[in-house]
Design an enzyme around this catalytic site. Sequence first.
Site, PDB file in Angstrom:
ATOM      1  N   SER A 195     -13.054  23.432  29.338  1.00 56.36           N
ATOM      2  CA  SER A 195     -11.727  23.540  29.942  1.00 56.36           C
ATOM      3  C   SER A 195     -11.695  22.735  31.229  1.00 56.36           C
ATOM      4  CB  SER A 195     -11.411  25.002  30.251  1.00 56.36           C
ATOM      5  OG  SER A 195     -10.298  25.078  31.118  1.00 56.36           O
TER       6      SER A 195
ATOM      7  N   HIS B 255     -10.370  20.938  26.493  1.00 54.41           N
ATOM      8  CA  HIS B 255      -9.440  22.066  26.431  1.00 54.41           C
ATOM      9  C   HIS B 255      -8.480  21.965  27.608  1.00 54.41           C
ATOM     10  CE1 HIS B 255      -8.458  26.131  24.915  1.00 54.41           C
ATOM     11  NE2 HIS B 255      -8.232  26.443  26.179  1.00 54.41           N
TER      12      HIS B 255
ATOM     13  N   ASP C 123      -5.469  23.577  29.589  1.00 56.67           N
ATOM     14  CA  ASP C 123      -4.729  24.817  29.823  1.00 56.67           C
ATOM     15  C   ASP C 123      -3.372  24.520  30.446  1.00 56.67           C
ATOM     16  OD1 ASP C 123      -6.581  26.990  29.039  1.00 56.67           O
ATOM     17  OD2 ASP C 123      -7.875  26.081  30.539  1.00 56.67           O
TER      18      ASP C 123
ATOM     19  N   MET D  54      -0.085  25.981  31.808  1.00 54.20           N
ATOM     20  CA  MET D  54       0.453  27.260  32.290  1.00 54.20           C
ATOM     21  C   MET D  54       1.781  27.027  32.997  1.00 54.20           C
ATOM     22  SD  MET D  54      -2.982  28.934  33.900  1.00 54.20           S
ATOM     23  CE  MET D  54      -4.591  28.695  33.141  1.00 54.20           C
TER      24      MET D  54
ATOM     25  N   HIS E 270      -3.981  24.321  25.038  1.00 57.14           N
ATOM     26  CA  HIS E 270      -3.794  25.778  24.999  1.00 57.14           C
ATOM     27  C   HIS E 270      -2.561  26.096  25.839  1.00 57.14           C
ATOM     28  CE1 HIS E 270      -5.505  30.022  26.169  1.00 57.14           C
ATOM     29  NE2 HIS E 270      -4.395  30.085  25.460  1.00 57.14           N
TER      30      HIS E 270
ATOM     31  N   MET F  93      -0.096  28.337  27.521  1.00 63.83           N
ATOM     32  CA  MET F  93       0.196  29.666  28.058  1.00 63.83           C
ATOM     33  C   MET F  93       1.590  29.587  28.660  1.00 63.83           C
ATOM     34  SD  MET F  93      -3.558  30.513  29.547  1.00 63.83           S
ATOM     35  CE  MET F  93      -4.276  28.881  29.387  1.00 63.83           C
TER      36      MET F  93
ATOM     37  N   MET G  69      -8.727  35.471  23.102  1.00 64.53           N
ATOM     38  CA  MET G  69      -8.977  35.412  24.542  1.00 64.53           C
ATOM     39  C   MET G  69      -9.931  36.541  24.941  1.00 64.53           C
ATOM     40  SD  MET G  69      -7.237  32.875  25.862  1.00 64.53           S
ATOM     41  CE  MET G  69      -7.403  33.280  27.599  1.00 64.53           C
TER      42      MET G  69
ATOM     43  N   GLY H 262      -4.716  33.009  32.422  1.00 64.83           N
ATOM     44  CA  GLY H 262      -4.032  32.668  33.663  1.00 64.83           C
ATOM     45  C   GLY H 262      -4.915  32.085  34.742  1.00 64.83           C
TER      46      GLY H 262
ATOM     47  N   ASP I  78     -12.239  32.020  24.261  1.00 60.23           N
ATOM     48  CA  ASP I  78     -11.942  31.407  25.549  1.00 60.23           C
ATOM     49  C   ASP I  78     -11.920  32.490  26.619  1.00 60.23           C
ATOM     50  OD1 ASP I  78     -10.967  30.028  27.718  1.00 60.23           O
ATOM     51  OD2 ASP I  78      -9.012  29.580  26.856  1.00 60.23           O
ATOM     52  N   GLY I  79     -12.784  32.320  27.619  1.00 56.25           N
ATOM     53  CA  GLY I  79     -12.796  33.263  28.734  1.00 56.25           C
ATOM     54  C   GLY I  79     -14.184  33.791  29.029  1.00 56.25           C
ATOM     55  N   GLY I  80     -14.754  33.355  30.144  1.00 55.25           N
ATOM     56  CA  GLY I  80     -16.065  33.861  30.543  1.00 55.25           C
ATOM     57  C   GLY I  80     -17.211  33.409  29.654  1.00 55.25           C
TER      58      GLY I  80
ATOM     59  N   SER J 240     -16.044  26.958  33.913  1.00 57.66           N
ATOM     60  CA  SER J 240     -16.979  26.898  35.037  1.00 57.66           C
ATOM     61  C   SER J 240     -18.417  26.706  34.577  1.00 57.66           C
ATOM     62  CB  SER J 240     -16.840  28.146  35.917  1.00 57.66           C
ATOM     63  OG  SER J 240     -16.666  29.310  35.156  1.00 57.66           O
TER      64      SER J 240
END
Length: 219
Positions: A7, A30, A32, A34, A63, A65, A134, A139, A172-174, A195
Site C-alpha cells: 500500500s 495498492h 487507497d 479515501m 481500493h 473507500m 479488511m 481509513g 488488508d490491515g496490519g 508500513s
Amino acid sequence: MIEINPSILNSDFSDLRGELAKISTADMAHIDVMDNHFVPNLTFGPPVVERIRAISPIPLDAHLMITDADRNAPVYAELGCASVTFHAEAVAAPVRLAREIRRLGAKASLALKPATPIEPFVDLLGEFDQILVMTVEPGFGGQKFLDVCLPKIRRTRQAISAAGLEIKLQVDGGVSRDTVARCVEAGADSLVAGSAVYGAEDAAEAIAELRALATAHTH
C-alpha cells in the site's frame, strides 16, 4: 501463488515515482482512495491515480473507500487500474457494478469491513475476481491486525472452494512478518502490506521476505 501488494498509503507522497520504483518487485501497487465520507480520511482521487498509473512499474490495485461506489468506481477501471475494489457497505447494486468494472477491462473486487459478514455474498461470489477482507477498520495505515477477522477469512476461503471458483482472497490491515502466517493459513492468497514494506530499510527485501514467509505457510 501468493500476491504481495504494498500500500502506497505509507509512502512519501512527495516522491511517488521513487516510492513506486522501490516496490517494482511486488505484484501490484495498492492504491487507497479515501473520500473523507466513507472513512474519516482523505487521500486522492482520479487525477492523481491517473498520474500514478502513468509512472508505476507495476499494475494498480485500487481500493476505493468511498461513498456512492456505484457511480464512482467505474472511473478507476477506465483509468486503467488492473483491479478495482469497492466496499459492500458503499454499494447498492454490487453485481451490476462488478459487471461494469469487468466490462471496462479491470478485475472486480468486493471489500468487507471487519463487522460485515461474508454470508450475504456467498451466492454472488462468481461475480467477483477477488474478495478483500479488511483486518483493520478502514481509513488509516499502521493499525494493529484484528485476529477476530481470521474466522471470516476461513469461511470465505471455504465458500470459494465449495463453489469451485478461482477467486483471490485478499487481506488488508496490519499485515506484517508477524501476521502473514495467520493470514495465509486462514486462506488468504493476496496480502496488502503498508508500513511493513515502506517502514523497512529496504522495501524490495521486505517484499521478498513477506513472500517467502507466505509461501512457507501455504497449504
